[in-house]
Write an enzyme that holds these catalytic residues in place. Structure first.
Site, mmCIF file in Angstrom:
data_model
loop_
_atom_site.group_PDB
_atom_site.id
_atom_site.type_symbol
_atom_site.label_atom_id
_atom_site.label_comp_id
_atom_site.label_asym_id
_atom_site.label_seq_id
_atom_site.Cartn_x
_atom_site.Cartn_y
_atom_site.Cartn_z
ATOM 1 N N GLU A 146 6.390 6.112 2.006
ATOM 2 C CA GLU A 146 5.513 5.418 2.908
ATOM 3 C C GLU A 146 5.845 3.445 3.272
ATOM 4 O O GLU A 146 4.773 3.111 2.774
ATOM 5 C CB GLU A 146 3.622 5.561 2.143
ATOM 6 C CG GLU A 146 3.366 6.701 2.457
ATOM 7 C CD GLU A 146 2.019 6.539 1.781
ATOM 8 O OE1 GLU A 146 1.397 5.543 1.363
ATOM 9 O OE2 GLU A 146 1.120 7.917 2.198
ATOM 10 N N GLU A 341 0.876 14.391 2.332
ATOM 11 C CA GLU A 341 -0.014 14.412 1.503
ATOM 12 C C GLU A 341 -1.322 14.328 2.787
ATOM 13 O O GLU A 341 -1.617 13.450 3.119
ATOM 14 C CB GLU A 341 0.070 13.243 0.552
ATOM 15 C CG GLU A 341 1.547 12.901 0.392
ATOM 16 C CD GLU A 341 1.706 11.344 -0.416
ATOM 17 O OE1 GLU A 341 0.260 10.501 -0.809
ATOM 18 O OE2 GLU A 341 2.524 10.625 -0.308
HETATM 19 C C1 GAL Z 1 -0.059 7.583 -1.258
HETATM 20 C C2 GAL Z 1 0.809 7.858 -1.785
HETATM 21 C C3 GAL Z 1 1.451 8.487 -2.954
HETATM 22 C C4 GAL Z 1 -0.209 8.486 -3.379
HETATM 23 C C5 GAL Z 1 -1.238 8.164 -2.665
HETATM 24 C C6 GAL Z 1 -2.958 9.058 -3.243
HETATM 25 O O1 GAL Z 1 -0.571 6.359 -0.124
HETATM 26 O O2 GAL Z 1 1.869 7.933 -1.185
HETATM 27 O O3 GAL Z 1 1.836 8.397 -3.719
HETATM 28 O O4 GAL Z 1 -0.257 6.965 -4.432
HETATM 29 O O5 GAL Z 1 -1.041 7.650 -1.454
HETATM 30 O O6 GAL Z 1 -3.686 8.490 -2.414
#
Ligand code: GAL
Length: 666
Positions: A146, A341
């Protein structure tokens, strides 16, 4: 080989005892997952002391997943430079806008422009690529994690401050040119030596927008370079593996099109409830946030899907080299993307973090497929029992029992996906144009506090989605020849070439709809000498007359000639004068009905081009609807919170409301 949606998960073997790994891998396989992403924050475990690598644990982790029949997405761990590196070389740290050092102790604490940090980034990338690049279990790489998260796209001191003047020198050649391009004569801001130039922060009042624009371009280029260095190494030591990066929700700190260019496919991280609470565009009401609190807003989510689906449009990667079955599958400009994710429970980082509604994980998964995702990867396997994210859910609870996300994924029956979720094209005849440079220049001088670039773009996007239209989001300079309708809600930065490209699209027969402030800025951030519409003036056949910034409570209305229906306008109103020469042929479609612009033109049409100067959701929806009807694109008005999407010859109808909706419009 059938091609269908596949599922994955983000896992952190280094967070749990090794005796859990085989069990997790087996459970993941049984759940119907195909891939597991690992190691994006594991640098201190991989290289506990400089040059002293510990591969044993990662060897075992990769082997365990591979033996269970799962493909591994391995990450470069450069989002988390370890303590030994930071303490030895504090000069790699970034500086925030307030001039403060961004210290060690969380993540993303580095400056993209640091040549020293880049050296370390190349070293760890090479070490990992040499060791795992040809491992049969490794299917893809993710670079870093990210870019831009936690406002880290830009560093206002350290290495960036040092490199910025050199970058400008390369861009402009002479200071005379730079002073002219930025208009530095204004307020005596002219420079007489390159080293006098600093990042545009800590000033008495606002910085020169041209200075800001170039600084943002510079920072964006540093990210692209940083990633390109990793990509080059991965290609050399890990041939035939795909490379991606997990981009963010509405991240604005860099030009994603430029950064995505060297990748095989893009991915993004989808957190619908956090997105609504934290990233919703300016002006999103509390009522809307409450209404959609447990599922997120369908348009905010799908906008990001559509954005990332179109991110690599116009680039020509060799599709024949796909190793995994589900990457980069489509013809036309669309490229397959992953949700790397996917929220599968509560998040921990928004002001409020409600429990998702029952069925939300299934809803988000189906929606992702319908908007072009090839893989949905849940974040994360087991809820963390340590550190910053203990309040965040996973598919397993802290105690390893199955959380609702797990049960919902299971109930989706992944074995049915070949039939239920086949891959294929999203049949879009409508493009929304999106340009990061226009975003930067727009948001520097919003002029109407609640009208951000994203607010403006989302108003048009939501209008199209509320009419059941599938939308591609693409860069304005890409090939637009397949679109019947091109919508440019906030294309404020206009070069001669871009203007010609758009004019050509209109001449070829596409309809184009422009929003306010179109072509209001030159590529260096000034206003064109001829004013708005700059190089598009003759194509539009009109010029700007007045613009009005409406504070909340100040409203006016717009109506079409001969109609009594009033469309309420908020935040922004601009009016136009038609060119006098007879060849122009532009006509007025709507006028302001009251207020200081009463009687002036709010919407005009010239051949295939329409310009809407007023910010009004009902007006925008009406104008778009008429054009869609003319184009036989069958606009289908949908109830609030209900959305239609099409992919691979199938139609998905979703209801994001917390209640049932009766609708039989199909
Ligand atoms: C994203 C990040 C992850 C985790 C997640 C939690 O932004 O890439 O590592 O922190 O948020 O929601």
């Amino acid at each position: 080989m059938t091609k269908h949606l596949e599922l994955a998960v983000c896992d952190y073997p280094e967070h749990v005892p090794q005796d859990r790994w085989a069990t997790y891998a087996q459970q993941q396989k049984e759940l119907g997952l195909s891939f597991v992403r690992i190691a994006e924050f594991a640098w201190s475990k991989l290289e506990p002391r400089e040059g002293d690598y510990d591969w044993a644990w990662l060897d075992l982790a990769v082997d365990t997943l591979h033996q269970a029949g799962l493909g591994v997405v391995l990450c470069t761990p450069t989002a988390t430079p370890p303590a030994w590196l930071v303490r030895r070389h504090p000069e790699i740290l970034a500086v925030d806008k307030e001039g403060r050092l961004r210290e060690f102790g969380s993540r993303r604490h580095y400056d993209f422009a640091s040549s020293l940090y880049r050296e370390y980034s190349r070293k760890i990338t090479k070490a990992m690529a040499e060791r795992y690049g040809k491992h049969p279990g490794v299917v893809a790489w993710q670079t870093d994690n990210e870019f831009g998260c936690h406002d880290t796209a830009r560093s206002y001191g350290g290495a960036s401050a040092e490199v910025f003047p050199n970058w400008l020198q390369k861009r402009y050649g002479t200071l005379e040119r730079l002073n002219l391009a930025w208009g530095n004569v204004f307020w005596s801001m002219e420079y007489s030596a390159w080293k006098q130039i600093k990042p545009p922060n800590l000033l008495v009042t606002e910085a020169n927008p041209s200075h800001i624009l170039d600084f943002y371009r510079f920072c964006s280029e540093m990210i692209a370079e940083f990633q390109a260095e990793q990509v080059k190494i991965l290609r050399e030591y890990s041939p035939n593996r795909k490379i991606t990066h997990n981009f963010m929700i509405f991240e604005s700190g860099f030009d994603h099109y430029a950064v995505a260019k060297g990748l095989d496919f893009v991915s993004w991280d989808n957190y619908p409830t956090g997105m609504l609470e934290f990233f919703a565009p300016a002006g999103t009401s509390e009522d809307v946030k409450t209404h959609f609190a447990r599922v997120g807003h369908p348009d905010l989510i799908s906008f990001n899907h559509d954005l990332y689906r179109g991110m690599l449009a116009g680039t020509d990667h060799d599709l024949a080299h796909n190793l995994t079955q589900n990457l980069a599958h489509t013809s036309s400009g669309q490229k397959g993307f992953w949700v790397m994710e996917q929220q599968c429970g509560q998040v921990n980082w928004a002001p409020y973090n409600p429990l998702p509604a029952h069925g939300a994980v299934q809803l988000w998964t189906a929606q992702a497929w319908a908007h072009g995702a090839d893989v949905v990867s849940y974040f994360r396997w087991r809820a963390a029992t340590m550190a910053q994210e203990v309040m965040h859910s996973g598919l397993l609870r802290h105690n390893e029992s199955f959380d609702r996300g797990f049960l919902e994924v299971k109930a989706l029956e992944p074995e049915t996906f070949p039939e239920v979720f086949p891959l294929g094209e999203v049949p879009s005849k409508v493009a929304v144009l999106h340009d990061y440079e226009s975003l930067w220049i727009w948001d520097q001088q919003k002029h109407s506090a609640a009208l951000s670039y994203w607010t403006q773009v989302m108003t048009y996007y939501s209008a199209l989605r509320s009419l059941g239209i599938d939308v591609d989001i693409v860069h304005p300079d890409t090939d637009l020849s397949t679109y019947a309708l091109i919508v440019a809600p906030a294309l404020t930065l206009m070069s001669q070439e871009r203007a010609q490209h758009l004019e050509l699209a209109a001449q070829r027969g596409s309809k184009i709809v422009f929003g306010p402030r179109t072509a209001y800025r030159t590529p260096s951030g000034m206003t064109p000498d001829q004013g708005q519409f700059g190089p598009l003036s003759s194509a539009i056949g009109a010029r700007l007359h007045n613009f009005d910034s409406l504070r909340p409570g100040l409203e006016q209305d717009v109506r079409s000639s001969g109609s009594d229906i009033l469309h309420p306008v908020s935040l922004w109103a601009e009016s136009y004068e038609l060119n006098k020469d007879s060849s122009s042929g532009a006509t007025a479609l709507y006028h302001y009905a009251n207020g200081p612009l009463a009687g002036e033109i709010a919407v005009l049409e010239h051949g295939n081009i329409t310009v809407i100067g007023a910010h009004s959701a009902t007006l925008i929806t009406e104008v778009l609807s008429k054009i869609l009807l003319e184009l036989n694109l069958a606009p289908t008005p949908l109830p609030e919170g209900v959305r239609l999407s099409r992919r691979a010859g199938k139609t998905l109808l979703v209801n994001f409301n917390p209640h049932a909706v009766a609708w039989n419009g199909l």
